[in-house]
Design a protein around this motif. Structure first.
Motif, PDB file in Angstrom:
ATOM      1  N   HIS A  23      35.471  32.412  -4.384  1.00  0.00           N
ATOM      2  CA  HIS A  23      34.230  31.923  -3.777  1.00  0.00           C
ATOM      3  C   HIS A  23      33.949  30.465  -4.115  1.00  0.00           C
ATOM      4  N   THR A  24      34.844  29.845  -4.858  1.00  0.00           N
ATOM      5  CA  THR A  24      34.706  28.411  -5.139  1.00  0.00           C
ATOM      6  C   THR A  24      35.416  27.584  -4.065  1.00  0.00           C
ATOM      7  N   ILE A  25      36.117  28.251  -3.159  1.00  0.00           N
ATOM      8  CA  ILE A  25      36.839  27.575  -2.073  1.00  0.00           C
ATOM      9  C   ILE A  25      36.511  28.270  -0.754  1.00  0.00           C
ATOM     10  N   LYS A  26      36.786  27.597   0.332  1.00  0.00           N
ATOM     11  CA  LYS A  26      36.679  28.212   1.651  1.00  0.00           C
ATOM     12  C   LYS A  26      38.076  28.665   2.062  1.00  0.00           C
ATOM     13  N   GLN A  27      38.172  29.884   2.566  1.00  0.00           N
ATOM     14  CA  GLN A  27      39.453  30.432   2.981  1.00  0.00           C
ATOM     15  C   GLN A  27      39.450  30.672   4.490  1.00  0.00           C
ATOM     16  N   ARG A  28      40.613  30.513   5.072  1.00  0.00           N
ATOM     17  CA  ARG A  28      40.755  30.649   6.518  1.00  0.00           C
ATOM     18  C   ARG A  28      40.859  32.121   6.911  1.00  0.00           C
ATOM     19  N   LEU A  29      40.091  32.484   7.919  1.00  0.00           N
ATOM     20  CA  LEU A  29      40.182  33.796   8.553  1.00  0.00           C
ATOM     21  C   LEU A  29      40.460  33.559  10.036  1.00  0.00           C
ATOM     22  N   ILE A  30      41.249  34.432  10.627  1.00  0.00           N
ATOM     23  CA  ILE A  30      41.587  34.293  12.042  1.00  0.00           C
ATOM     24  C   ILE A  30      41.255  35.593  12.764  1.00  0.00           C
ATOM     25  N   PHE A  31      40.453  35.469  13.812  1.00  0.00           N
ATOM     26  CA  PHE A  31      40.034  36.612  14.616  1.00  0.00           C
ATOM     27  C   PHE A  31      40.786  36.657  15.940  1.00  0.00           C
ATOM     28  N   ASN A  32      41.225  37.845  16.310  1.00  0.00           N
ATOM     29  CA  ASN A  32      41.638  38.161  17.675  1.00  0.00           C
ATOM     30  C   ASN A  32      40.687  39.270  18.117  1.00  0.00           C
ATOM     31  N   ILE A  33      39.989  39.042  19.222  1.00  0.00           N
ATOM     32  CA  ILE A  33      38.932  39.968  19.629  1.00  0.00           C
ATOM     33  C   ILE A  33      39.098  40.330  21.103  1.00  0.00           C
ATOM     34  N   GLU A  34      38.969  41.620  21.401  1.00  0.00           N
ATOM     35  CA  GLU A  34      38.914  42.109  22.775  1.00  0.00           C
ATOM     36  C   GLU A  34      37.584  42.819  22.949  1.00  0.00           C
ATOM     37  N   MET A  35      36.869  42.468  24.017  1.00  0.00           N
ATOM     38  CA  MET A  35      35.557  43.056  24.280  1.00  0.00           C
ATOM     39  C   MET A  35      35.526  43.594  25.697  1.00  0.00           C
ATOM     40  N   GLU A  36      35.224  44.864  25.830  1.00  0.00           N
ATOM     41  CA  GLU A  36      35.140  45.454  27.159  1.00  0.00           C
ATOM     42  C   GLU A  36      33.869  44.950  27.849  1.00  0.00           C
ATOM     43  N   TRP A  37      34.039  44.523  29.107  1.00  0.00           N
ATOM     44  CA  TRP A  37      32.909  43.976  29.858  1.00  0.00           C
ATOM     45  C   TRP A  37      33.137  44.246  31.337  1.00  0.00           C
ATOM     46  N   ASP A  38      32.125  44.674  32.022  1.00  0.00           N
ATOM     47  CA  ASP A  38      32.221  44.946  33.450  1.00  0.00           C
ATOM     48  C   ASP A  38      32.057  43.642  34.227  1.00  0.00           C
ATOM     49  N   PHE A  39      33.126  43.224  34.889  1.00  0.00           N
ATOM     50  CA  PHE A  39      33.107  41.967  35.651  1.00  0.00           C
ATOM     51  C   PHE A  39      32.583  42.145  37.079  1.00  0.00           C
ATOM     52  N   SER A  40      32.326  43.366  37.517  1.00  0.00           N
ATOM     53  CA  SER A  40      32.085  43.627  38.944  1.00  0.00           C
ATOM     54  C   SER A  40      30.936  42.814  39.525  1.00  0.00           C
ATOM     55  N   GLN A  41      29.824  42.718  38.838  1.00  0.00           N
ATOM     56  CA  GLN A  41      28.694  41.951  39.375  1.00  0.00           C
ATOM     57  C   GLN A  41      29.002  40.455  39.388  1.00  0.00           C
ATOM     58  N   ALA A  42      29.660  39.962  38.346  1.00  0.00           N
ATOM     59  CA  ALA A  42      30.034  38.539  38.310  1.00  0.00           C
ATOM     60  C   ALA A  42      30.974  38.199  39.465  1.00  0.00           C
ATOM     61  N   VAL A  43      31.929  39.081  39.716  1.00  0.00           N
ATOM     62  CA  VAL A  43      32.894  38.857  40.799  1.00  0.00           C
ATOM     63  C   VAL A  43      32.219  38.955  42.160  1.00  0.00           C
TER      64      VAL A  43
END
Length: 116
Positions: A23-43
């Motif tokens: 906690h005396t240093i900053k460490q790198r974290l890497i996220f890969n994220i998938e989120m389900e979302w309904d595109f139908s109205q946007a399209v």
């Protein structure tokens, strides 16, 4: 049909670790994220207002993780999942969280969580 928005290799520098010295240093974290979302109205309307804004999602994650100290990557992943579900109404998501160089012989270690 399952539509998804994804964010790959979102990098954040966090106060994270089970040991005090971490906690005396900053460490790198890497996220890969998938989120389900309904595109139908946007399209149907060709309107960005009905899209999940990945820039807003990314900013929310960066802000939260950079400002909050954690001991475990598991906690980070769970808290970020809660944040995304509560703030953006995402029902289903998958988070892959990497902590690079946490083990000398590995490129990264981490966790994968799925919320449905």
């Amino acid at each position: 049909m399952t539509d998804k928005v994804f964010i790959n290799e979102l990098t954040v520098f966090a106060s994270i670790g089970a040991y005090d010295w971490e906690h005396t240093i900053k460490q790198r974290l890497i996220f890969n994220i998938e989120m389900e979302w309904d595109f139908s109205q946007a399209v149907a309307e060709d309107n960005v207002e009905h899209c999940l804004n990945y820039a807003d999602v990314s900013e929310k994650i960066l802000d939260f993780v950079e400002k909050t100290p954690f001991k475990l990557v598991e906690t980070v992943a769970y808290k970020v999942a809660d944040l995304l579900q509560n703030e953006f109404g995402i029902k289903k998501l998958r988070i892959e969280l990497h902590k690079p160089k946490a083990v000398a012989q590995a490129n990264s270690v981490g966790v994968i969580i799925t919320r449905e």
